[in-house]
Every structure is written in structure tokens, then in C-alpha cells.
Enzyme design. Structure first.
Site, PDB file in Angstrom:
ATOM      1  N   ARG A   6       0.824  -1.221   0.000  1.00  0.00           N
ATOM      2  CA  ARG A   6       0.000   0.000   0.000  1.00  0.00           C
ATOM      3  C   ARG A   6       0.852   1.262   0.000  1.00  0.00           C
ATOM      4  O   ARG A   6       0.458   2.279   0.569  1.00  0.00           O
ATOM      5  CB  ARG A   6      -0.956   0.029   1.202  1.00  0.00           C
ATOM      6  CG  ARG A   6      -2.031  -1.053   1.194  1.00  0.00           C
ATOM      7  CD  ARG A   6      -3.126  -0.731   2.207  1.00  0.00           C
ATOM      8  NE  ARG A   6      -3.949  -1.897   2.434  1.00  0.00           N
ATOM      9  CZ  ARG A   6      -4.321  -2.342   3.638  1.00  0.00           C
ATOM     10  NH1 ARG A   6      -3.903  -1.705   4.719  1.00  0.00           N
ATOM     11  NH2 ARG A   6      -5.075  -3.399   3.754  1.00  0.00           N
ATOM     12  N   ARG A  35      -3.466   6.261   1.255  1.00  0.00           N
ATOM     13  CA  ARG A  35      -4.078   7.410   1.929  1.00  0.00           C
ATOM     14  C   ARG A  35      -3.159   8.151   2.893  1.00  0.00           C
ATOM     15  O   ARG A  35      -3.493   9.237   3.340  1.00  0.00           O
ATOM     16  CB  ARG A  35      -5.327   6.942   2.684  1.00  0.00           C
ATOM     17  CG  ARG A  35      -6.483   6.579   1.760  1.00  0.00           C
ATOM     18  CD  ARG A  35      -7.675   6.079   2.548  1.00  0.00           C
ATOM     19  NE  ARG A  35      -7.413   4.773   3.144  1.00  0.00           N
ATOM     20  CZ  ARG A  35      -8.169   4.210   4.074  1.00  0.00           C
ATOM     21  NH1 ARG A  35      -9.222   4.863   4.553  1.00  0.00           N
ATOM     22  NH2 ARG A  35      -7.888   3.012   4.544  1.00  0.00           N
ATOM     23  N   ARG A  76      -7.433  11.142  -5.320  1.00  0.00           N
ATOM     24  CA  ARG A  76      -8.690  10.411  -5.155  1.00  0.00           C
ATOM     25  C   ARG A  76      -9.876  11.361  -5.148  1.00  0.00           C
ATOM     26  O   ARG A  76     -10.919  11.070  -5.740  1.00  0.00           O
ATOM     27  CB  ARG A  76      -8.656   9.585  -3.875  1.00  0.00           C
ATOM     28  CG  ARG A  76      -9.972   8.859  -3.611  1.00  0.00           C
ATOM     29  CD  ARG A  76      -9.853   7.783  -2.585  1.00  0.00           C
ATOM     30  NE  ARG A  76     -11.165   7.245  -2.247  1.00  0.00           N
ATOM     31  CZ  ARG A  76     -11.355   6.165  -1.498  1.00  0.00           C
ATOM     32  NH1 ARG A  76     -10.319   5.500  -1.035  1.00  0.00           N
ATOM     33  NH2 ARG A  76     -12.569   5.737  -1.225  1.00  0.00           N
ATOM     34  N   ASP A  79      -6.763  -3.103  -7.210  1.00  0.00           N
ATOM     35  CA  ASP A  79      -7.431  -3.715  -6.061  1.00  0.00           C
ATOM     36  C   ASP A  79      -7.388  -5.226  -6.213  1.00  0.00           C
ATOM     37  O   ASP A  79      -7.371  -5.742  -7.336  1.00  0.00           O
ATOM     38  CB  ASP A  79      -8.877  -3.231  -5.947  1.00  0.00           C
ATOM     39  CG  ASP A  79      -9.498  -3.633  -4.616  1.00  0.00           C
ATOM     40  OD1 ASP A  79      -9.199  -2.979  -3.598  1.00  0.00           O
ATOM     41  OD2 ASP A  79     -10.263  -4.618  -4.584  1.00  0.00           O
TER      42      ASP A  79
END
Length: 354
Positions: free
Chosen positions: A27, A31, A40, A77
Site C-alpha cells: 500500500r 491514503r 482520489r 485492487d
């Protein structure tokens, strides 16, 4: 052979000599980066980021502009395959992925279509090609998929689960149905990863996020056997170079010996496994990847650096280590703490490769 300016990640996966231990983060495009949050917001949703090759490329490259990482990983994903099967993937804010059409019966399993990755998941292959072009040979690109068991878990439960009641009920009460589902998924994942390799992925990782939810006898039957089948079916050389395969089973430390016989080049470890003991158990059969606790990145820079030193010392000198977190980096981490982690790996590992 495609010349890479930095190939230490691929060399480590082949247990070849490197100057320092390579490092990347699961990841790593995510975020915790303010530029990712801005991308995003501009895209409108997570799936809009995933399905637009230019946007997927943009966020894949964001951490590389900040940190001296040794590999890029495709921004996508793990649930793209069941989404392509028509199950209606969507994301509920704060609750993770959900499917509008969960798979609950033998009829549901039988009706699942065979996907053609170059058609049904063309946006992923276009993203791989775009990212490879933009990387321009700087570092290698990792492709990935969820494991059959992990995909089945989401497909049957319809969402994340704490007790895995529905998927385990199918596995234990209707094993013949579960095996048909897993066989379909193994074939789809094999085709999907091979399509990523053909598009330019230089290594691939299979994320077995929920394999550790299974018991001692159930794990080989319902998870490992299908990952082994995928490994057997993958393209293992392209552009004049080996295409390594990484298996990562979260909470799978008890199965390292049988995982090492899967044909994979590398086993990912979560933070609950001692990497030095893992190395003793698997010997030189596979490279090991990991395995700092992701929440260590909330600690002070000094503590992060000390933990990196401890893991490097535990693994010891020699080849066959790719440094990573034991799972994905979490959203609240200060990016500068990620920098300390990455730079510490490079600085402190040099003495183990002399």
C-alpha cells in the site's frame, strides 16, 4: 533483457548478491500521502482511480517521487477479478469493499463467467503498460492479485467478515461447491497475472489476505493448493529475465515449510513471525519478504530505525531478504516516518552484504 537502473529487488528475489537490502511497502501508494488523497478526491472514487490507467499510473508513481523505493507496485485492487465476473464491486465509506451479487449457492458458482483479462480487465493492462513506460527502467514493477481463497471469502461473504461464517460453512458443508469456485478463481487469477506479465509486470505477488483464517488442515486444501496451481501456470520468464512470484499469507507463519515448496520465489511474512527463525526453517529455498509491524511507523524516528536494525540483525548476513512491512502501511502514518524507515533499511543493511 530490459535494463534496469536499479534491479536489486529482482536480484534479491533470485537470491543474488545486492549492495543493500531492497525495500518497498505494501500500500505504498495510499491514503497516508496527501497527494494521493488529492488525486482520489479529483477522481471521485477509489474505483475511478483504479479503472483510469492514467490516474492509476499517477498514484503508483507518487511514493517514488518521495522515497528511494526499490520497486513500484501496480495501483489496483485485489477484487478486480470477481468484479469482472459481474458481482458488482463497490466501496462503502469506512466499511471496505462490498459485492451487490454475492455467491452463495452451487447455481451461483456455476453461473460465474470465464473472464478474458485483456478484454474484461483491459484497464489494468493499460495501467501496467503506462506505468512501465513512465518508470523508464528506473525500478521494476510488481503486479498482483488476490488469492483464490481470499477472493472467495469476499465473494461468498459479500463484504469483509470477522467470523467467516458463510465462506467456511460452504467450505466445510459443501466442499465440492467450494472447490469448483476455487478452481474457477485459480484459472482466472493465472490468466490475469499472465496478462499483467505480458503487459510489463516484472514480478507478481499473490495476496492471501484471509488464508490465515483457516485451520491447519484446511489451509493446504482450500488456499495453498490453489496458489501452487497458479504458480505452476505462470509465465516465469519475459524480456530475457525471470519473473519472480511472491506468496503472502497473512497469519501464515505456521505453514512456511509447505509454502516454501509451492514453487514461489519468495514468501511474505507478517509481523507476528520472527524473520530469523523463519530463515532457519526455510533455509535457502526461498527469499523472505518483510516484516516490520506497520504500526511501528507511528513511533519516533529513533524507534523506527532501531526496529529496522533489529529485523536486519535477526535475518543476518547474506542474500534473500526483501524488506517490507508485515502488512500495508496505514492511513495515519506521517510520510516522513516512512522516509526514515526506507532510508534506514538502505543505510543499515549495507554491512550485511559485504
Amino acid at each position: 533483457m530490459t535494463e534496469l537502473k536499479n534491479d536489486r529487488f529482482l536480484r534479491a528475489l533470485e537470491r543474488k548478491p545486492v549492495d543493500v537490502t531492497p525495500v518497498w511497502m505494501m500500500r505504498q501508494a495510499g491514503r497516508y500521502l496527501p497527494e494521493y488523497r488529492a488525486s482520489r478526491a479529483k477522481a471521485g472514487s477509489f474505483m475511478d482511480l483504479c479503472t483510469n490507467p492514467d490516474r492509476a499510473c499517477e498514484v503508483t508513481l507518487q511514493p517514488l517521487k518521495r522515497f528511494p523505493l526499490d520497486a513500484a507496485i501496480l495501483f489496483s485492487d485485489i477484487l478486480t477479478v470477481p468484479d469482472a465476473m459481474g458481482l458488482g464491486l463497490y466501496f462503502e465509506e469506512g466499511e471496505g469493499p462490498r459485492f451487490r451479487k454475492p455467491v452463495r449457492t452451487a447455481a451461483d458458482v456455476e453461473s460465474l463467467p470465464t473472464i478474458v483479462p485483456d478484454d474484461d480487465l483491459a484497464y489494468v493492462m493499460n495501467a501496467v503498460r503506462t506505468i512501465r513506460h513512465e518508470l523508464n527502467g528506473d525500478i521494476p514493477l510488481i503486479g498482483f492479485s488476490g488469492s483464490p481463497w481470499t477472493l472467495a471469502t469476499y465473494m461468498v461473504e459479500g463484504a469483509s467478515s470477522k467470523d467467516f461464517r458463510l465462506v467456511k460453512s460452504m467450505a466445510f458443508d459443501q466442499p465440492e461447491v467450494m472447490h469448483i469456485l476455487l478452481q474457477k478463481l485459480a484459472a482466472a487469477v493465472t490468466d490475469y497475472l499472465n496478462a499483467q506479465i505480458a503487459a510489463g509486470a516484472q514480478a507478481v505477488q499473490i495476496f492471501d489476505t484471509w488464508g490465515g483464517s483457516l485451520g491447519d488442515r484446511a489451509y493446504p486444501e482450500f488456499s495453498l493448493n490453489y496458489m501452487r496451481q497458479i504458480v505452476d501456470g505462470l509465465t516465469r520468464e519475459r524480456e530475457g529475465r525471470r519473473v519472480p512470484v511472491i506468496l503472502f499469507t497473512k497469519n501464515g507463519g505456521q505453514w512456511l515449510e509447505v509454502m516454501a515448496d509451492s514453487g514461489a520465489d519468495c514468501l511474505g511474512l507478517d509481523w507476528t513471525t520472527n524473520i530469523g527463525q523463519a530463515r532457519q526453517r526455510v533455509g535457502d529455498r526461498v527469499t523472505l519478504q518483510g516484516n516490520m509491524d506497520p504500526t511501528m511507523l507511528y513511533a519516533s524516528p529513533e524507534r523506527i530505525r532501531a526496529e529496522v536494525a533489529t529485523i536486519l540483525e535477526s535475518f543476518g548476513p547474506g542474500e534473500g531478504h526483501v524488506f517490507n512491512l508485515g502488512h500495508g502501511i496505514t492511513p495515519g502514518v506521517d510520510p516522513e516516518h516512512a522516509r526514515v524507515f526506507i532510508e534506514s533499511v538502505h543505510e543499515l543493511s549495507a554491512r550485511y552484504h559485504q
